[in-house]
Design a protein around this motif. Structure first.
Motif, mmCIF file in Angstrom:
data_model
loop_
_atom_site.group_PDB
_atom_site.id
_atom_site.type_symbol
_atom_site.label_atom_id
_atom_site.label_comp_id
_atom_site.label_asym_id
_atom_site.label_seq_id
_atom_site.Cartn_x
_atom_site.Cartn_y
_atom_site.Cartn_z
ATOM 1 N N GLU A 18 0.825 -1.207 0.000
ATOM 2 C CA GLU A 18 0.000 0.000 0.000
ATOM 3 C C GLU A 18 0.861 1.259 0.000
ATOM 4 O O GLU A 18 0.554 2.239 -0.697
ATOM 5 N N LEU A 19 1.956 1.255 0.779
ATOM 6 C CA LEU A 19 2.861 2.397 0.770
ATOM 7 C C LEU A 19 3.476 2.598 -0.606
ATOM 8 O O LEU A 19 3.567 3.730 -1.106
ATOM 9 N N SER A 20 3.922 1.503 -1.231
ATOM 10 C CA SER A 20 4.527 1.599 -2.566
ATOM 11 C C SER A 20 3.536 2.173 -3.565
ATOM 12 O O SER A 20 3.886 3.033 -4.386
ATOM 13 N N ASP A 21 2.272 1.701 -3.507
ATOM 14 C CA ASP A 21 1.262 2.204 -4.439
ATOM 15 C C ASP A 21 0.965 3.679 -4.182
ATOM 16 O O ASP A 21 0.811 4.462 -5.126
ATOM 17 N N ARG A 22 0.858 4.066 -2.908
ATOM 18 C CA ARG A 22 0.559 5.460 -2.574
ATOM 19 C C ARG A 22 1.640 6.402 -3.077
ATOM 20 O O ARG A 22 1.357 7.507 -3.550
ATOM 21 N N LEU A 23 2.891 5.983 -2.949
ATOM 22 C CA LEU A 23 4.014 6.853 -3.294
ATOM 23 C C LEU A 23 4.463 6.675 -4.742
ATOM 24 O O LEU A 23 5.289 7.464 -5.232
#
Length: 323
Positions: A18-23
């Motif tokens: 989720e962090l990778s997708d958000r950023l």
């Protein structure tokens, strides 16, 4: 990395995907940025595995925080209010923190802070009219003390005389619900104490100075002696049925001399406003028995009598269903 830190500071667990997708970054870049945050002192806990992720944990020291606009405004308003708090020692700490925050706040947020703070009415125990100190003056003079930079301001003395001052600010001291600046007066070549509610439009002068040692044991002692030497209009002496320590805790923001007499103590009060002295005595009487040791035929006596009559009328009697 700043966006990553902002997400982690929400104190929730973030799955790595989720962090990778958000950023919009790869998992490898994410791991590298997490390692950089750790090097900078941010304790980031990692959970391995397919369902793994990251959480910002509590560390051994306070790292820098990222604040959104609303959070910055809330903290600035809170610090301004805390600068006049009745919590021992919190005033000076709040002013130092406020000076740091005011230095980096954008103008649009400064205006929001002033608007919110203008609607906060502080509780006053010093008997003076109106607001005590403009928070911007506290922040600016705190910065001048920290950076050893000279300051200019107009000053209105007790007798109403006004003058322009060039000073070397050394310390800010909170005493009796008032703020005082301990500074070396450049033109008078001597130490001076300035009440901040009488300081008008302080500004930095741009010149640095070498700090001096405040005479007489330190800034707090210097201010205490300055206050004690100032003439006041009214004096009242009462005897209270409690220890000196108990009176000191009840009158912590009041200019009072307490003499321990064993089971009782003698309390000498002084102030500029007789109505305020009457309120102090009435407030003390709600906690302990109080006996006046002198005739109050002066200005304080009528004020105290008026307080007693109003309190008597405010107390419900049997005819109005009271006890």
């Amino acid at each position: 990395m700043l966006q990553l830190l902002s997400l982690l500071q929400t104190y929730r667990f973030w799955p790595g995907t989720e962090l990778s997708d958000r950023l919009g970054i790869s998992s490898r870049t994410l791991r590298r940025d997490i390692d950089r945050l750790r090097v900078l002192g941010y304790p980031v806990d990692a959970t391995p595995g397919a369902a793994g992720g990251y959480r910002l944990a509590a560390g051994s020291h306070m790292p820098p925080l990222l604040l959104d606009d609303d959070e910055a405004v809330a903290i600035a308003v809170g610090l301004r209010a805390a600068a006049g708090a009745s919590i021992d020692g919190i005033e000076e700490i709040s002013v130092r923190a406020l000076a740091k925050l005011e230095q980096v706040l954008p103008d649009r947020l400064r205006r929001r802070v002033r608007t919110v703070h203008a609607n906060i009415v502080p509780m006053r125990w010093d008997g003076g009219p109106g607001p005590t100190v403009v928070p911007e003056a506290l922040a600016l003079l705190s910065q001048a003390c920290r950076d050893h930079e000279e300051a200019r301001f107009d000053y209105r003395r007790r007798d109403g005389e006004e003058s322009s001052r060039l000073v070397q600010p050394h310390h800010l001291v909170s005493a009796g619900r008032r703020w005082y600046l301990v500074a070396w007066d450049v033109r008078r070549d001597d130490w001076r104490t300035f009440r901040l509610d009488r300081v008008v439009e302080p500004r930095l002068a741009g010149a640095r100075f070498t700090p001096r040692s405040v005479p007489g044991g330190g800034p707090a002692e210097f201010v205490a002696r300055s206050i004690a030497d100032m003439p006041v209009a009214h004096h009242v002496v009462v005897r209270a049925t409690c220890t000196a320590e108990e009176v000191a805790s009840l009158l912590r923001w009041v200019d009072a001399d307490v003499e321990d007499l064993g089971a009782t103590c003698r309390v000498a009060l002084r102030g500029e406003e007789p109505a305020w002295l009457a309120m102090v005595i009435a407030g003390l009487a709600t906690a302990v028995d109080v006996e006046l040791e002198e005739d109050l035929s002066g200005a304080v006596g009528p004020c105290l009598a008026a307080v007693g009559r109003r309190l008597s009328r405010a107390t419900p009697g049997p005819s109005r269903g009271g006890g």
